[in-house]
Design an enzyme around this catalytic site. Structure first.
Site, PDB file in Angstrom:
ATOM      1  N   ARG A 225       0.833  -1.116  -0.118  1.00 30.42           N
ATOM      2  CA  ARG A 225       0.035  -0.073   0.000  1.00 30.42           C
ATOM      3  C   ARG A 225       0.872   1.212  -0.036  1.00 30.42           C
ATOM      4  O   ARG A 225       0.535   2.191  -0.514  1.00 30.42           O
ATOM      5  CB  ARG A 225      -1.078  -0.028   1.148  1.00 30.42           C
ATOM      6  CG  ARG A 225      -2.162  -0.998   1.186  1.00 30.42           C
ATOM      7  CD  ARG A 225      -3.079  -1.052   2.334  1.00 30.42           C
ATOM      8  NE  ARG A 225      -4.236  -1.647   2.006  1.00 30.42           N
ATOM      9  CZ  ARG A 225      -5.054  -2.174   2.701  1.00 30.42           C
ATOM     10  NH1 ARG A 225      -4.709  -1.748   4.035  1.00 30.42           N
ATOM     11  NH2 ARG A 225      -6.199  -2.797   2.469  1.00 30.42           N
TER      12      ARG A 225
ATOM     13  N   LYS B 101     -17.862 -15.838   3.683  1.00 28.81           N
ATOM     14  CA  LYS B 101     -19.304 -15.557   3.663  1.00 28.81           C
ATOM     15  C   LYS B 101     -20.037 -15.171   2.416  1.00 28.81           C
ATOM     16  O   LYS B 101     -19.732 -14.273   1.645  1.00 28.81           O
ATOM     17  CB  LYS B 101     -19.584 -14.636   4.852  1.00 28.81           C
ATOM     18  CG  LYS B 101     -19.469 -14.666   6.243  1.00 28.81           C
ATOM     19  CD  LYS B 101     -19.525 -13.694   7.191  1.00 28.81           C
ATOM     20  CE  LYS B 101     -19.498 -13.855   8.687  1.00 28.81           C
ATOM     21  NZ  LYS B 101     -19.667 -12.733   9.258  1.00 28.81           N
TER      22      LYS B 101
ATOM     23  N   GLY C  22      -8.063  -7.399  -0.648  1.00 30.77           N
ATOM     24  CA  GLY C  22      -8.263  -8.336   0.614  1.00 30.77           C
ATOM     25  C   GLY C  22      -7.231  -9.554   0.572  1.00 30.77           C
ATOM     26  O   GLY C  22      -6.274  -9.691   0.128  1.00 30.77           O
TER      27      GLY C  22
ATOM     28  N   GLY D  79     -13.273  -3.891   0.284  1.00 38.20           N
ATOM     29  CA  GLY D  79     -14.623  -3.345   0.431  1.00 38.20           C
ATOM     30  C   GLY D  79     -15.087  -2.478  -0.397  1.00 38.20           C
ATOM     31  O   GLY D  79     -16.356  -2.559  -0.875  1.00 38.20           O
TER      32      GLY D  79
END
Length: 396
Positions: free
Chosen positions: A35, A197, A354, A377
């Site tokens: 990053r 999920k 992610g 996200g």
């Protein structure tokens, strides 16, 4: 939206919101500086124009104000080495030290502010806090795509206090690549969805059903599909209340003529550990005391063959518990297939942030796919069609 290339930073103090939320070990050493390196072109452009740079970021999730482990002071030396110049540090992001160092900053110099989230006002999107931050610079540069889906003080609210607002290179690349994938994709278009999920991915899956030719489902979420279809999943991950939803998604895919592909075999373990006993069983035939931790070899081959015949690939979420080397084969096989189709079939491949980004970088393939997103996200929300506050603030 004003782009970095269209703006002259000569003589300006640029207040740049970056995403320096990097992992640190117990000695406060950075274990993955992706990053930080991603922001260097933005910082360099401002400095080369004859401007100065004031960097602001969060790190982790501090609960009660200043905390040693979340201090950005740990990033000063590594950042100085990467930039090739001494980076100054303010031990606060507002207040006297920040104000004095910012006002004394000369063209070509770089100042890093202390963690924004040491103030609760940052995440609350507090206007007074945003205004204090805004007084440090002449122009606001938003380059933290990973937090663009949050209406925080530094990522969105601050925009109203600047007439000059600029989109940084990281932000621009994220938006351009997401746009290319969603609006200008070549066919066949394959999306690979993994991770734990299904509830995190429902909206993106729904939207992709209008875009893709192939939808591959792996990872922890695949066991909910399996259970809903009458399979035995042992102690595998299950979202019991999402079983009906998985059946609806299967029906929707069928109605739209989309090839929705689920695992046919599974690598199972007798405990959640890298050194667990392993077996390969058909999907939906997992014994009671066992759990699925990876896709099986037959599944990896089926998934890989579909990927290798694609012209556009989106990958979001690992195929298993890739942090355990013994259960990383499925995820690595997908990484290899994505690299192969990118290099041999000239396909466009986007890795969706992610865990998928970690998986592809850990395998050493980060520079062999078209684009690795830094915003997990945020990328999903953008692809779901949501307005991101950090993007809206640049357009206002």
């Amino acid at each position: 939206m004003t782009t970095l290339d269209s703006y002259d930073f000569s003589g300006k103090k640029a207040l740049v919101r970056v995403d320096f939320n990097v992992p640190l070990n117990e000695k406060f050493e950075i274990t993955d500086d992706t990053r930080i390196r991603a922001t260097i072109p933005t910082i360099s452009k401002i400095l080369n124009d004859g401007g100065s740079v004031i960097l602001m970021s969060h790190l982790g999730r501090p609960k009660d104000g200043p905390t040693e482990k979340y201090s950005l002071k740990h990033l000063v030396n590594p950042l100085s080495l990467i930039l090739g110049k001494t980076v100054k540090f303010a031990d606060d992001c507002i207040g006297a030290s920040a104000t004095e160092l910012a006002s004394a900053l000369q063209p070509g110099e770089v100042l890093l502010l202390e963690n924004l989230r040491f103030y609760k006002e940052e995440e609350k999107g507090d206007e007074a806090f945003a205004e204090k931050l805004s007084k440090l610079g002449d122009v606001w540069v938003m380059d933290a795509f990973g937090t663009a889906h949050r209406a925080h003080a530094s990522t969105a609210v601050i925009g109203k206090f600047f007439s000059d607002k600029v989109c940084g290179y990281v932000m621009q690349a994220e938006l351009d690549n997401a746009e290319r994938l969603l609006e200008h994709s070549e066919r066949p278009f394959t999306a690979i969805m993994g991770g734990a999920k299904i509830s995190d991915k429902i909206l993106i899956i729904e939207r992709l059903l209008d875009k893709v030719d192939n939808l591959i489902i792996g990872g922890g979420m695949s066991y909910t599909f399996s259970k809903a279809q009458g399979g035995s999943i042992g102690k595998s991950l299950l979202e019991a209340d999402k079983q009906d939803l998985t059946l609806e998604l299967i029906e929707k895919a069928k109605a739209k003529g989309i090839n929705l592909v689920l695992p046919v075999d599974t690598v199972i373990a007798d405990k959640f550990s890298n050194d667990a006993e392993r077996k390969v069983v058909p999907a939906g035939q997992i014994p009671d005391e066992w759990e699925g931790l990876d896709i099986g070899p037959e599944t990896a081959k089926i998934f890989s063959d579909i990927i290798k015949n694609s012209k556009t690939v989106l990958w979001n979420g690992p195929m298993g518990v890739f942090e355990f080397p013994n259960f990383a084969q499925g995820t690595n096989a997908i990484a290899e297939a994505v690299v192969a189709v990118t290099e041999e079939n000239d396909a466009f491949s986007l890795i969706g942030g992610g865990d998928s980004a970690s998986a592809i970088n850990n395998a050493g393939y980060g520079d062999r796919v078209s684009y690795v997103s830094t915003g997990g996200g945020a990328l999903l929300e953008y692809m779901e069609g949501k307005v991101l506050p950090g993007v809206a603030a640049l357009q206002a």
